[in-house]
Design a protein around this motif. Structure first.
Motif, PDB file in Angstrom:
ATOM      1  N   ARG A 100     -30.350 135.250 126.376  1.00  0.00           N
ATOM      2  CA  ARG A 100     -29.191 134.973 127.239  1.00  0.00           C
ATOM      3  C   ARG A 100     -27.996 135.835 126.853  1.00  0.00           C
ATOM      4  NH1 ARG A 100     -24.605 132.629 126.642  1.00  0.00           N
ATOM      5  NH2 ARG A 100     -25.088 131.806 124.574  1.00  0.00           N
ATOM      6  N   GLN A 104     -26.230 138.627 129.270  1.00  0.00           N
ATOM      7  CA  GLN A 104     -24.810 138.518 129.617  1.00  0.00           C
ATOM      8  C   GLN A 104     -24.051 139.791 129.266  1.00  0.00           C
ATOM      9  OE1 GLN A 104     -23.941 134.728 127.617  1.00  0.00           O
ATOM     10  NE2 GLN A 104     -23.655 133.755 129.610  1.00  0.00           N
ATOM     11  N   PHE A 124     -31.109 130.223 131.984  1.00  0.00           N
ATOM     12  CA  PHE A 124     -30.254 129.065 132.255  1.00  0.00           C
ATOM     13  C   PHE A 124     -31.084 127.896 132.788  1.00  0.00           C
ATOM     14  CE2 PHE A 124     -26.261 131.835 132.775  1.00  0.00           C
ATOM     15  CZ  PHE A 124     -25.750 131.414 131.560  1.00  0.00           C
ATOM     16  N   HIS A 125     -32.018 128.215 133.679  1.00  0.00           N
ATOM     17  CA  HIS A 125     -32.843 127.166 134.263  1.00  0.00           C
ATOM     18  C   HIS A 125     -33.690 126.487 133.191  1.00  0.00           C
ATOM     19  CE1 HIS A 125     -35.705 125.092 136.864  1.00  0.00           C
ATOM     20  NE2 HIS A 125     -34.852 125.270 137.844  1.00  0.00           N
ATOM     21  N   GLN A 127     -32.998 126.210 130.155  1.00  0.00           N
ATOM     22  CA  GLN A 127     -32.091 125.440 129.296  1.00  0.00           C
ATOM     23  C   GLN A 127     -31.474 124.259 130.035  1.00  0.00           C
ATOM     24  OE1 GLN A 127     -29.363 128.557 128.022  1.00  0.00           O
ATOM     25  NE2 GLN A 127     -30.553 128.939 126.156  1.00  0.00           N
ATOM     26  N   LYS A 129     -29.505 124.326 132.485  1.00  0.00           N
ATOM     27  CA  LYS A 129     -28.138 124.606 132.943  1.00  0.00           C
ATOM     28  C   LYS A 129     -28.249 125.098 134.383  1.00  0.00           C
ATOM     29  CE  LYS A 129     -26.639 125.791 128.245  1.00  0.00           C
ATOM     30  NZ  LYS A 129     -26.169 126.861 127.325  1.00  0.00           N
ATOM     31  N   LYS A 132     -25.348 126.984 136.415  1.00  0.00           N
ATOM     32  CA  LYS A 132     -25.187 128.377 136.011  1.00  0.00           C
ATOM     33  C   LYS A 132     -26.357 129.228 136.506  1.00  0.00           C
ATOM     34  CE  LYS A 132     -22.264 127.717 131.931  1.00  0.00           C
ATOM     35  NZ  LYS A 132     -22.123 127.958 130.481  1.00  0.00           N
ATOM     36  N   ALA A 133     -27.542 128.641 136.498  1.00  0.00           N
ATOM     37  CA  ALA A 133     -28.715 129.350 137.021  1.00  0.00           C
ATOM     38  C   ALA A 133     -28.507 129.688 138.497  1.00  0.00           C
ATOM     39  CB  ALA A 133     -29.964 128.503 136.846  1.00  0.00           C
ATOM     40  N   SER A 136     -26.072 132.580 138.966  1.00  0.00           N
ATOM     41  CA  SER A 136     -26.666 133.882 138.639  1.00  0.00           C
ATOM     42  C   SER A 136     -27.623 134.339 139.744  1.00  0.00           C
ATOM     43  CB  SER A 136     -27.400 133.808 137.300  1.00  0.00           C
ATOM     44  OG  SER A 136     -26.479 133.642 136.238  1.00  0.00           O
TER      45      SER A 136
END
Length: 436
Positions: A100, A104, A124-125, A127, A129, A132-133, A136
């Motif tokens: 990640r 970034q 992100f997915h 995790q 999150k 945020k996924a 993105s």
């Protein structure tokens, strides 16, 4: 019927198939291209540590560890593709957090690097999150001239996994409008889940119908069942019943359609069709206790006690259930078998001390003109405090009166007169006896 877990499983399966293309950024300088080529060769052989070492050593030649993205970098030590490759290596090494951070860095230097944005969204997915996924994935979609419909879809399902069904539906609307010819069945499935999660069940119906028509095999059965369930949930009994009937015609060997038709018919008080459907269902699959009870009740309600009797008897052999016994007694009474009804009560555990069953037995005696037995049974039931007490006393009085035992009848009626519901009838009976 439809769980959120199932929709997230579909999301995860979809994400596993992502194959992001090259990033949208300036071509790396020759030195960076060379080390990227060497690192890629090591990755192909799964020598991830060596690949990572090459890239780190290359970056170590730079005087800056975290230079300004806009600063000159003629040899490409901090080129977005370097960070993109580092991210891919960390991801392959099952180190998503470092992956990640690298992705970034790539996006920081090239905000429209679609490959880095997509892989960052994937991390992100994983995790969980999801918001945020989704962000993105949306950026990846916007970054490319040739819009990739899948990125918009993944953004929508990430929002769905996040519990943001309303925002998810907005993206699905955009997706279906911009890419109508690219819609896959699984995309439509998650659109349905978004509608249902948002409480917009009626809007989901056209899509559920389409899935039920387009799929075959087990998937078709699944969506047919979902469609039928939605008709019931949306209080559309006529539609539900017609659809259930159509399904039994289309696939008469699938038991669940006959059971569904039985419930649909029962919801409209058509006991005959419900009974027929449950009978066919019983031929196709073994019945549970609850289903045997339903079939017996349907036969009784449809006025066919002869069909109800064997189901109630089978149930009582498996489990001593008073409600089943009462239904069996009712069926036997309708069949003119009071003696068999009495045998069923006597065979039931604890009937001697159960006021309700004692009253049932007394009523059978009374109906058979066995008034002496009835009087004894009613008076015995009256000894138990409860709702039956007043009725038990007055019926004991009538039974004793039938056999001209006026002394007992008077006492029973006097006891019945203590109860408001039976006071009038009891006093009238006492008066008539006294006049005689």
């Amino acid at each position: 019927m439809i769980s959120k877990f199932f929709s997230i499983v579909l999301i995860a399966a979809a994400l596993a198939s992502i194959r992001p293309g090259a990033g949208l950024c300036a071509e790396p300088p020759a030195a960076a291209q060379m080390v990227l080529s060497e690192a890629y060769a090591q990755m192909e052989e799964e020598n991830y540590e060596k690949a990572l070492e090459k890239l780190k050593n290359f970056q170590a030649r730079s005087d800056e560890t975290d230079p300004d993205p806009d600063a000159a970098d003629p040899r490409g030590y901090h080129h977005p593709e370097i960070y993109f490759m580092i991210g891919n290596i960390h991801y392959a090494m099952e180190n998503p957090e470092k992956a990640r951070q690298a992705y970034q860095q790539a996006v920081k230097r090239s905000p429209e690097h679609a490959g880095a944005l997509v892989n960052l969204a994937r991390v992100f997915h994983e995790q969980e999150k999801y918001e945020k996924a989704a962000q993105s994935f949306e950026k990846a979609y916007a970054a490319e001239d040739q819009k990739e419909a899948a990125y918009l879809y993944y953004a929508a399902v990430s929002l769905l996994a996040n519990g943001s069904a309303g925002n998810s539906l907005n993206l699905f609307e955009k997706l279906f409008k911009a890419h109508p010819d690219e819609i896959k069945p699984v995309w439509r499935e998650n659109l349905v889940y978004a509608f249902l999660e948002a409480g917009k069940n009626r809007e989901a119906l056209p899509h559920i119908k389409l899935l039920a028509e387009k799929y075959t095999g087990e998937k078709q059965i699944q969506w047919q069942e979902i469609l039928l369930h939605q008709y019931v949930e949306l209080d559309m009994p006529d539609t539900a019943r017609k659809y259930a009937l159509a399904l039994t015609t289309q696939a008469p060997t699938i038991p669940k359609w006959w059971k569904a038709l039985a419930h649909a018919a029962l919801s409209q008080n058509d006991h005959d069709q419900a009974l027929t459907a449950m009978m066919i269902y019983s031929y196709l699959t073994p019945l549970s206790e609850q289903e045997k009870k339903l079939l017996g009740d349907l036969a009784l309600q449809a006025g066919v006690p002869v069909k109800a009797e064997p189901y109630y008897e089978a149930l009582l052999e498996e489990n001593q259930d008073k409600s089943v016994l009462k239904s069996l007694v009712s069926a036997l009474q309708q069949l003119g078998k009071p003696e068999k009804a009495l045998e069923a009560i006597r065979a039931f555990d604890g009937h001697e001390n159960d006021p309700e069953l004692m009253m049932l037995k007394a009523d059978l005696f009374y109906g058979m003109d066995r008034f002496r037995d009835a009087a004894e049974a009613y008076s015995a039931a009256a000894q138990h405090k409860g709702n039956q007490e007043g009725r038990a006393w007055i019926m004991a009085g009538y039974s004793a009166w039938e056999i001209q035992d006026t002394e007992a009848a008077l006492q029973y009626f006097k006891n019945a007169a203590e109860f408001e519901n039976h006071k009038k009838d009891a006093k009238a009976a006492i008066k008539r006896i006294e006049e005689q």
